[in-house]
Scaffold this motif. Structure first.
Motif, PDB file in Angstrom:
ATOM      1  N   GLY A 221     -39.646 -38.836 -41.449  1.00 18.68           N
ATOM      2  CA  GLY A 221     -38.512 -39.374 -40.710  1.00 18.68           C
ATOM      3  C   GLY A 221     -38.212 -38.750 -39.376  1.00 18.68           C
ATOM      4  O   GLY A 221     -38.924 -37.888 -38.862  1.00 18.68           O
ATOM      5  N   ASN A 222     -37.098 -39.214 -38.828  1.00 21.53           N
ATOM      6  CA  ASN A 222     -36.615 -38.793 -37.520  1.00 21.53           C
ATOM      7  C   ASN A 222     -35.936 -37.428 -37.636  1.00 21.53           C
ATOM      8  O   ASN A 222     -34.955 -37.280 -38.361  1.00 21.53           O
ATOM      9  N   PRO A 223     -36.417 -36.425 -36.911  1.00 21.88           N
ATOM     10  CA  PRO A 223     -35.815 -35.083 -37.034  1.00 21.88           C
ATOM     11  C   PRO A 223     -34.353 -35.044 -36.609  1.00 21.88           C
ATOM     12  O   PRO A 223     -33.589 -34.191 -37.095  1.00 21.88           O
ATOM     13  N   GLU A 224     -33.944 -35.940 -35.742  1.00 20.46           N
ATOM     14  CA  GLU A 224     -32.567 -35.910 -35.249  1.00 20.46           C
ATOM     15  C   GLU A 224     -31.556 -36.285 -36.326  1.00 20.46           C
ATOM     16  O   GLU A 224     -30.367 -35.986 -36.198  1.00 20.46           O
ATOM     17  N   ILE A 225     -32.021 -36.932 -37.404  1.00 18.91           N
ATOM     18  CA  ILE A 225     -31.127 -37.313 -38.497  1.00 18.91           C
ATOM     19  C   ILE A 225     -30.594 -36.086 -39.230  1.00 18.91           C
ATOM     20  O   ILE A 225     -29.495 -36.102 -39.779  1.00 18.91           O
ATOM     21  N   ILE A 226     -31.391 -34.996 -39.231  1.00 23.43           N
ATOM     22  CA  ILE A 226     -30.971 -33.788 -39.960  1.00 23.43           C
ATOM     23  C   ILE A 226     -30.785 -32.609 -38.996  1.00 23.43           C
ATOM     24  O   ILE A 226     -31.142 -31.468 -39.306  1.00 23.43           O
ATOM     25  N   GLN A 227     -30.190 -32.885 -37.853  1.00 28.92           N
ATOM     26  CA  GLN A 227     -29.982 -31.829 -36.863  1.00 28.92           C
ATOM     27  C   GLN A 227     -29.067 -30.722 -37.367  1.00 28.92           C
ATOM     28  O   GLN A 227     -29.022 -29.640 -36.767  1.00 28.92           O
ATOM     29  N   GLU A 228     -28.369 -30.965 -38.478  1.00 29.98           N
ATOM     30  CA  GLU A 228     -27.470 -29.932 -38.989  1.00 29.98           C
ATOM     31  C   GLU A 228     -28.234 -28.676 -39.399  1.00 29.98           C
ATOM     32  O   GLU A 228     -27.643 -27.594 -39.479  1.00 29.98           O
ATOM     33  N   VAL A 229     -29.552 -28.794 -39.668  1.00 29.38           N
ATOM     34  CA  VAL A 229     -30.330 -27.613 -40.056  1.00 29.38           C
ATOM     35  C   VAL A 229     -30.658 -26.724 -38.855  1.00 29.38           C
ATOM     36  O   VAL A 229     -31.111 -25.583 -39.037  1.00 29.38           O
ATOM     37  N   CYS A 230     -30.414 -27.215 -37.645  1.00 26.74           N
ATOM     38  CA  CYS A 230     -30.745 -26.430 -36.442  1.00 26.74           C
ATOM     39  C   CYS A 230     -29.944 -25.135 -36.375  1.00 26.74           C
ATOM     40  O   CYS A 230     -30.435 -24.115 -35.885  1.00 26.74           O
ATOM     41  N   GLU A 231     -28.718 -25.162 -36.864  1.00 28.90           N
ATOM     42  CA  GLU A 231     -27.895 -23.949 -36.866  1.00 28.90           C
ATOM     43  C   GLU A 231     -28.529 -22.875 -37.740  1.00 28.90           C
ATOM     44  O   GLU A 231     -28.540 -21.691 -37.374  1.00 28.90           O
ATOM     45  N   MET A 232     -29.078 -23.290 -38.883  1.00 27.22           N
ATOM     46  CA  MET A 232     -29.770 -22.340 -39.754  1.00 27.22           C
ATOM     47  C   MET A 232     -30.992 -21.759 -39.043  1.00 27.22           C
ATOM     48  O   MET A 232     -31.236 -20.548 -39.074  1.00 27.22           O
ATOM     49  N   ILE A 233     -31.768 -22.606 -38.381  1.00 33.82           N
ATOM     50  CA  ILE A 233     -32.985 -22.154 -37.695  1.00 33.82           C
ATOM     51  C   ILE A 233     -32.639 -21.182 -36.570  1.00 33.82           C
ATOM     52  O   ILE A 233     -33.306 -20.146 -36.396  1.00 33.82           O
TER      53      ILE A 233
END
Length: 360
Positions: A221-233
């Motif tokens: 899928g589209n990575p932008e759909i789960i951008q909430e994981v960016c804070e963890m990264i």
């Protein structure tokens, strides 16, 4: 029994039914590999897709117990020119037809897959439906044009609870966005003590596991759909060596200020040439992605491009300039495909060793 494939642009292909006798809707894509159909069908990154195999004969060596990339395939259909009814291989346990029937996946054979591949290549990825020959085409088209496929496929393929794969080597947390078994096999072969965690696991939970490194897996899928994981990264990359693969590469880029974009037809195959910019060396890679990191969005004060595709010039690898973190768009575990990229796992282990030695 006749079956048809209906595309959202109105194109209709009529062929022979095999596999499960169910109707399905998905994103129609093509894969160019001559072999590896079992790995492709079972790859979690292909969740929700109808896979067209451009090679004319599929299923000739059957299905075996060793080459699965997940337990339960998430694809919506298989499209081939010819499906082999009588596979010949000493490892074969069943035919492709039997396997698709067992997993409730429809297939259609006997159509011009070269024409279909060229259509997708020229127009871009299309939504499509595999259905019975008698199904009303106008009703199928209406459904295709109204269906947005807006769900979050990562939620469908990620682990729901953490689970271990014990070893005595480096401790690696794998964040599961749809991890392939091939990635786990490569880590296991290197003696790693693996802990697989769901995609929504927080940075604090990962830190509490005290890993030597963190791997961001492939996924659909589209990575932008789960951008909430960016804070963890953003948090994790400051504390532990980090390695992103596929979707994990795209999310690593998003977490560091980049943008991603949908490709016209994607890269799906087993022999894509990629250039290592530091050495100038060309490696052949396995690829399976429909999104890419936008090169113009990369802040070179934060990230450095390490790999570029020779077919299309897309970004295939990046590394962080301040933290021991890097990512690759291609599939270094090579399941299926060229094994040129497997050294990336050794690079990941070397980085972990260097960090431990630096602390000591």
């Amino acid at each position: 029994m006749k079956r048809k494939l209906v595309l959202e642009d109105g194109t209709v292909f009529v062929g022979k039914a095999f596999g499960s006798n169910v109707d399905s809707i998905g994103e129609v894509v093509f894969h160019t590999g001559m072999t590896g159909y079992q790995e492709v069908i079972s790859d979690p990154s292909n969740y929700g897709q109808i896979i067209t195999f451009s090679y004319p004969l599929i299923g000739n060596y059957g299905i075996n117990r060793d080459d699965f990339e997940s337990i339960q395939p998430g694809i919506k259909g298989v499209v081939v020119k010819e499906a082999s009814d009588f596979p010949s291989n000493w490892r074969s346990n069943m035919s492709l037809d039997e396997f698709l029937s067992l997993k409730n996946i429809p297939g259609i054979a006997g159509i011009d897959t070269r024409m279909l591949t060229r259509l997708i290549r020229d127009k871009g990825t299309l939504k499509g439906a595999i259905c019975t020959f008698e199904e009303n085409t106008d009703m199928i088209l209406s459904r295709l044009q109204s269906d947005s496929f807006s769900d979050t496929p990562v939620k469908k393929v990620s682990a729901t609870k953490p689970f271990p794969s014990p070893g005595r080597g480096k401790s690696v947390v794998v964040v599961d966005f749809g991890v392939k078994h091939g990635i786990l096999r490569e880590l296991t072969e290197r003696g790693c003590d693996i802990k697989v965690v769901p995609y929504h696991t927080s940075a604090e939970e990962i830190k509490s596991l005290n890993p030597d490194g963190v791997l961001l897996s492939n996924g659909p899928g589209n990575p932008e759909i789960i951008q909430e994981v960016c804070e963890m990264i953003q948090e994790i990359q400051q504390y532990f060596p980090l390695f992103g693969i596929g979707l994990g590469h795209q999310l690593f880029a998003l977490a560091n200020g980049c943008n991603t974009e949908k490709m016209t037809s994607g890269h799906r195959g087993t022999s894509y040439p990629v250039k290592e910019l530091e050495t100038g060396k060309i490696i052949f890679t396995s690829q399976n992605h429909g999104y890419e990191v936008s090169e113009s969005s990369i802040d070179t004060s934060i990230l450095t491009i390490t790999h570029k595709a020779l077919n299309g010039d897309s970004v295939e690898g990046i590394k962080h300039n301040q933290h021991p973190a890097f990512s690759l768009q291609y599939e270094p575990e090579a399941s299926p495909g060229s094994e040129d990229g497997k050294k990336a796992f050794d690079q990941f282990l070397n980085i972990m060793n260097e960090q431990i030695e630096g602390v000591e």
